[in-house]
Design an enzyme around this catalytic site. Structure first.
Site, PDB file in Angstrom:
ATOM      1  N   THR A 180       0.864  -1.181   0.000  1.00 48.28           N
ATOM      2  CA  THR A 180       0.000   0.000   0.000  1.00 48.28           C
ATOM      3  C   THR A 180       0.902   1.233   0.000  1.00 48.28           C
ATOM      4  OG1 THR A 180      -0.028  -0.020   2.397  1.00 48.28           O
ATOM      5  CG2 THR A 180      -1.810  -1.180   1.307  1.00 48.28           C
TER       6      THR A 180
ATOM      7  N   GLU B 243      -5.688  -3.202  -2.129  1.00 45.31           N
ATOM      8  CA  GLU B 243      -6.236  -4.382  -1.459  1.00 45.31           C
ATOM      9  C   GLU B 243      -7.399  -5.001  -2.222  1.00 45.31           C
ATOM     10  OE1 GLU B 243      -5.485  -1.488  -0.122  1.00 45.31           O
ATOM     11  OE2 GLU B 243      -4.919  -1.631   1.986  1.00 45.31           O
TER      12      GLU B 243
ATOM     13  N   LYS C 271     -15.147  17.023  10.817  1.00 44.26           N
ATOM     14  CA  LYS C 271     -16.277  17.053  11.745  1.00 44.26           C
ATOM     15  C   LYS C 271     -16.406  18.448  12.329  1.00 44.26           C
ATOM     16  CE  LYS C 271     -18.740  14.048  14.686  1.00 44.26           C
ATOM     17  NZ  LYS C 271     -18.772  12.970  15.648  1.00 44.26           N
TER      18      LYS C 271
ATOM     19  N   TRP D 117     -20.800  16.304   9.624  1.00 46.27           N
ATOM     20  CA  TRP D 117     -19.706  15.923   8.737  1.00 46.27           C
ATOM     21  C   TRP D 117     -19.645  16.807   7.496  1.00 46.27           C
ATOM     22  CZ3 TRP D 117     -16.398  12.745  10.878  1.00 46.27           C
ATOM     23  CH2 TRP D 117     -16.838  11.834  11.848  1.00 46.27           C
TER      24      TRP D 117
END
Ligand code: AMP
Length: 550
Positions: free
Chosen positions: A188, A333, A440, A445
């Site tokens: 990754t 992934e 936040k 959000w």
């Protein structure tokens, strides 16, 4: 009653089948690689002979099934030979990301315990800081068109790729493989902590390849000429090398000229490319080059774009140049293909662009759900509720090499992607943010991605990244970092950007500050590096009236 067994053959799914296809079905298909001068050309038929020689050379060097063979290479024909030879002989192809910092490269090579390392001549300098620090590597092989390795690399003797191949026969006896064996590994990109090794099996690669080829997915056909600008060291170049082999496409490789729009356009034009693939940054540059040069690519029917969300402005610019973009989502992934944005049957033409800008439909073979961050409960597909995307399927990781981060898998076996999304009743996925990037503010959000895209639609802005910074009253507030287009440098103001946003986002989403910078820092795979932005960002100026709430 005992279950009745199916009577189909136990045919092991492996890369050897793709190799068989390029040899038997598509031997005349060309592979063209850009070189310092001109192009290198070969055919699948000739390449297969070299793949056999390469496997022979690896065997002679002591490479055994399961051994990791690392590559530090651009998109070119030798890298493709390694893509076939290494897994087909039972070893594991480990593609190293050439944009990583030396300490990450060192960590990855040691973590994977790579035994042999193949390096392009133009990349040898990257290995210099690793001299004496990668003890598992027994042999380094130089891939060069003639130029020698830099004299002072400090890595000891390097063998020459072409010399090794010449010494071998071209009829390697490929072993019988089990489909569950590892075929390749890819780390990754390490935006948080150390990179982690994703290990693909032959089975996962095979099924992923079939998935990539479906008409509603990337839909490559034997008639296509494909130019993958997405690196072969990143998530298997989106599976394109094997998909092209399986379908029988002609393949074009940009080598080290991936970031050079002129070279890309010339290669596509001269070799009649029909499909291009790359991250949004590539298309921002390409669109600019096409506009300025007046050139067009009428034979290209699809431009695959993924890796980060496509800004609307980029899709509109490319559409305007006759280049139809196809938006896809995925991650290392997930092999990486997860979803593709093709508007559903019956979509009203006026809604098409919006549909294409979503991350699209989850591809057949993969299942998806969105779950609430706090409760873990699955959320409805109502286009409103958003939560973490979790996926499962035959080409989705179930763990990392050496067992890092076991919590990425839920108790019931779904992979936690860390992406936050909502899903519409029709099944369109709309990524809102990364779990770590969502802002936040006052308990509500804010999507940094949506704000960025809205800012990047401003005609004077080239790039913009938004992060949340600590705020005493609101917990966090959005701060935008914007890069003006070169011709507007120093001529665009915060007030202008905020005014532009007023009818595009909710009032409380408007950024508290817009800071102008020369360039958004990027990760090793070209994504906005918000970790770097956060680390260097000065706190929100409390004295100043917040731009967004002024
Ligand atoms: P990587 O493993 O480096 O390919 O990064 C995968 C991550 O890139 C995903 O988890 C997403 O956060 C992001 N990503 C990939 N494709 C898209 C896309 N089409 N839209 C938004 N984010 C994307």
């Amino acid at each position: 009653m005992p279950a009745v067994e199916g009577l189909m053959q136990d045919y092991e799914l492996s890369i050897q089948h793709v190799l068989w296809r390029i040899e038997r079905m598509h031997p005349k298909k060309e592979i063209v690689t850009k070189r310092e001068q001109g192009y290198h050309r070969t055919t699948n038929g000739d390449m297969v002979l070299r793949i056999n020689q390469l496997a022979g050379a690896l065997k002679r060097l002591g490479v055994k099934p399961g051994d990791r063979v690392a590559t530090l290479a651009w998109n070119n024909y030798r890298h493709l030979e390694l893509y076939y030879a290494v897994p087909s002989m039972g070893a594991v192809l480990h593609t190293l990301n050439l944009r990583l910092f030396p300490q990450h490269l060192e960590f990855i090579i040691n973590d994977a315990e790579d035994k042999v390392l193949f390096v392009d001549q133009t990349l040898v300098a990257l290995l210099k800081p690793l001299a004496g620090k990668i003890p598992s590597i027994k042999t380094i092989i130089l891939m060069t068109d003639g130029a020698p390795a830099p004299a002072d690399h400090g890595l000891g003797e390097m063998l020459d790729y072409e010399t090794l191949l010449k010494a071998e026969n071209d009829d390697y006896a490929w072993p019988k493989l089990s489909e569950r064996m590892a075929a390749a590994m890819c780390y990754t990109s390490g935006t948080t902590g150390n990179p982690k090794g994703v290990v693909y099996s032959h089975r996962s690669q095979f099924i992923h390849t079939m998935g990539v080829l479906q008409a509603d997915n990337l839909g490559l056909t034997e008639k296509d000429t494909v130019l993958p600008i997405v690196p072969m060291f990143h998530a298997n170049s989106w599976g394109l090398p094997y998909a092209c082999g399986m379908a029988g496409c002609k393949v074009l490789f940009p080598d080290r000229f991936m970031g050079d729009a002129k070279s890309i356009v010339e290669l596509a034009e001269q070799e009649d490319a029909t499909i291009l693939a790359g991250v949004p940054t590539i298309w921002i540059n390409t669109a600019t080059f096409l506009k300025e040069s007046g050139k067009r690519l009428p034979k290209v029917h699809t431009v695959i774009c993924g890796g980060s969300a496509i800004p609307r402005s980029v899709m509109e610019a490319m559409d305007g140049l006759g280049l139809r973009m196809l938006h896809a989502w995925g991650m290392t992934e997930t092999s990486p293909l997860g979803s593709v944005a093709r508007p559903r049957a019956g979509t009203d033409p006026k809604d098409e662009l919006n549909a294409r800008l979503t991350q699209g439909m989850i591809v057949p073979g993969v299942e998806i759900r969105i779950c609430d961050a706090a409760s873990g409960e699955e959320l409805p597909w109502d286009g409103v509720a958003f939560g973490e995307i979790q996926v499962r399927g035959p080409w989705i990781a179930r763990g990392y090499h050496n067992g890092y981060d076991p919590d990425k898998l839920t108790e019931d076996g779904w992979f936690r992607t860390g992406d936050v999304a909502k899903i519409s009743p029709e099944g369109y996925i709309q990524i809102v943010d990364r779990t770590k990037d969502v802002i936040k503010s006052g308990g509500e959000w804010i999507s940094s991605v949506e704000l960025e895209n809205a800012i990047m639609a401003h005609p004077k802005i080239l790039e913009a990244a938004v992060i949340g910074l600590v705020h005493p009253k609101w917990d966090e507030r959005p701060v935008a970092f914007a890069v003006p287009r070169p011709e507007f440098k120093g001529q665009v103001t915060q007030a202008e950007i905020v005014d532009f946003l007023r009818d595009k986002v909710a009032k409380w989403w408007l950024p508290d500050e817009v800071r102008f910078i020369d360039e958004v820092p990027k990760t090793s795979v070209g994504k906005f590096d918000k970790k770097v932005l956060r680390a260097n960002a000065a706190p929100i100026k409390e004295s100043a009236a917040p731009a967004g709430r002024a």
